[in-house]
Motif scaffolding. Structure first.
Motif, short mmCIF file in Angstrom:
data_model
loop_
_atom_site.label_atom_id
_atom_site.label_comp_id
_atom_site.label_asym_id
_atom_site.label_seq_id
_atom_site.Cartn_x
_atom_site.Cartn_y
_atom_site.Cartn_z
N SER A 21 38.30 14.46 12.33
CA SER A 21 39.50 14.66 11.79
C SER A 21 39.94 13.86 10.81
O SER A 21 40.99 14.24 10.00
N SER A 285 47.72 17.94 10.59
CA SER A 285 47.92 18.08 11.90
C SER A 285 48.00 19.59 12.37
O SER A 285 48.15 19.94 13.52
N GLY A 286 47.92 20.53 11.58
CA GLY A 286 47.97 21.94 11.74
C GLY A 286 49.26 22.98 11.36
O GLY A 286 49.27 24.00 11.42
N ASP A 288 51.85 24.91 8.85
CA ASP A 288 51.63 25.70 7.74
C ASP A 288 52.58 25.23 6.71
O ASP A 288 53.49 25.15 6.73
#
Length: 328
Positions: A21, A285-286, A288
């Motif tokens: 990560s 963290s994802g 957009d």
């Protein structure tokens, strides 16, 4: 026994995933690490992102290098990007966005900008979906209004003095829309963008004779001599303080302190870095980037130099003093 083995395997996988990560982040600075603005926002980025990610910094040094060298610096930054293949890119200030933005818009990598004075869309043919960030909007009119409460007698005319670099031009164009005069609650302020060291000296030395009650210094880092050589910012500040005929104030925190300006309502690179770091965390963290609306660092803070206020025989009004930070 099987249960213990399963637990150990899960822990090891968790550790491995945690290592995966961690992300490589490329930070392209328009300027250089000895510039206080850069130091402030890069320290904030390290504080927000540095524990779990690897930050790699590239300095374009466009305040000290001539404009003819900027494209070459941008090419070096691009090669660093291609070699690193980072998970995310952070672009600090307008020149980094100007030179690298259009190329990165064709990539899939998410990009977070900070310290942008221009409208970010002006650097692109079409708005890119992989970009978002933090805008820098100096608090020009609020700063002038605050000086109207601090200076006694109340000022009638103030000089706003900037260099003629990319950031300065973008900042004042956004704020003043091409005007060189602005009236704020009865205070008349004139804007000057200066390229030449000789012209800068004239503006400083002749300010009182031309009816100015104070000078608010903006940026002063791209001033050049007659041969086009950059005058170090510290030299510009030292000469300005020594020869100024009216009190000096500032729009940015890096210009406040002993042997500098008296301060004012200022912006900080630290806030830019903190906000940009928080946006970068969301994306890693994802989130957009196209779903994260650009933020504007508008907070500002009152920062003053005790020694300079004493030099100018000024006392802060109680309402401003209560919310001010005093240095030296």
């Amino acid at each position: 026994m099987k249960t213990i083995t399963a637990i150990l395997l899960a822990l090891s996988l968790g550790t491995f995933c945690g290592q995966l990560s961690a992300a490589d982040i490329l930070v392209v600075e328009s300027y250089h690490p000895s510039y206080s603005w850069d130091a402030s926002y890069t320290n904030a980025l390290k504080a927000v992102l540095g524990d779990k990610n690897k930050l790699v910094f590239f300095q374009m040094d466009t305040k000290r290098l001539p404009a003819t060298a900027h494209a070459e610096q941008a090419e070096k930054a691009w090669l660093t990007y291609r070699k690193l293949k980072p998970a995310l890119v952070i672009l600090g200030d307008d020149n980094a966005l100007k030179y690298l933005g259009p190329r990165l818009a064709k990539e899939s990598v998410p990009v977070v900008y900070l310290g942008i004075n221009n409208n970010p869309r002006s650097y692109f043919d079409t708005a890119p979906s992989n970009f978002t960030g933090v805008l820098e909007r100096p608090l020009f009119k609020r700063s002038i209004a605050s000086l109207a409460k601090i200076l006694k007698p109340r000022p009638k005319k103030i000089l706003l003095l900037f260099d003629a670099g990319t950031t300065a031009k973008a900042a004042v164009n956004e704020a003043f829309e091409g005007n060189i005069w602005v009236n704020v609650f009865g205070v008349s302020a004139k804007l000057r963008l200066i390229k030449s060291w000789v012209e800068w000296k004239i503006q400083i030395a002749e300010a009182r004779r031309h009816g100015y009650d104070a000078i608010i210094m903006g940026l002063y880092h791209t001033i050049t001599d007659i041969d086009g050589r950059n005058i170090p910012a510290q030299q510009v500040m030292a000469w300005t303080v020594e020869h100024a005929t009216v009190p000096l104030f500032s729009f940015w925190d890096f210009s406040v302190g002993k042997d500098m300006t008296a301060g004012g309502l200022v912006l900080s690179g630290e806030e830019q870095g903190r906000l940009a770091g928080a946006i970068a965390q969301q994306i890693l963290s994802g989130a957009d980037p196209s779903h994260i609306y650009p933020k504007t660092a508008e907070q500002g803070r009152y920062l003053f130099s005790r020694s300079r206020l004493n030099e100018y025989h000024l006392t802060l009004p109680a309402a401003i003093n209560q919310v001010s930070t005093l240095v030296d």
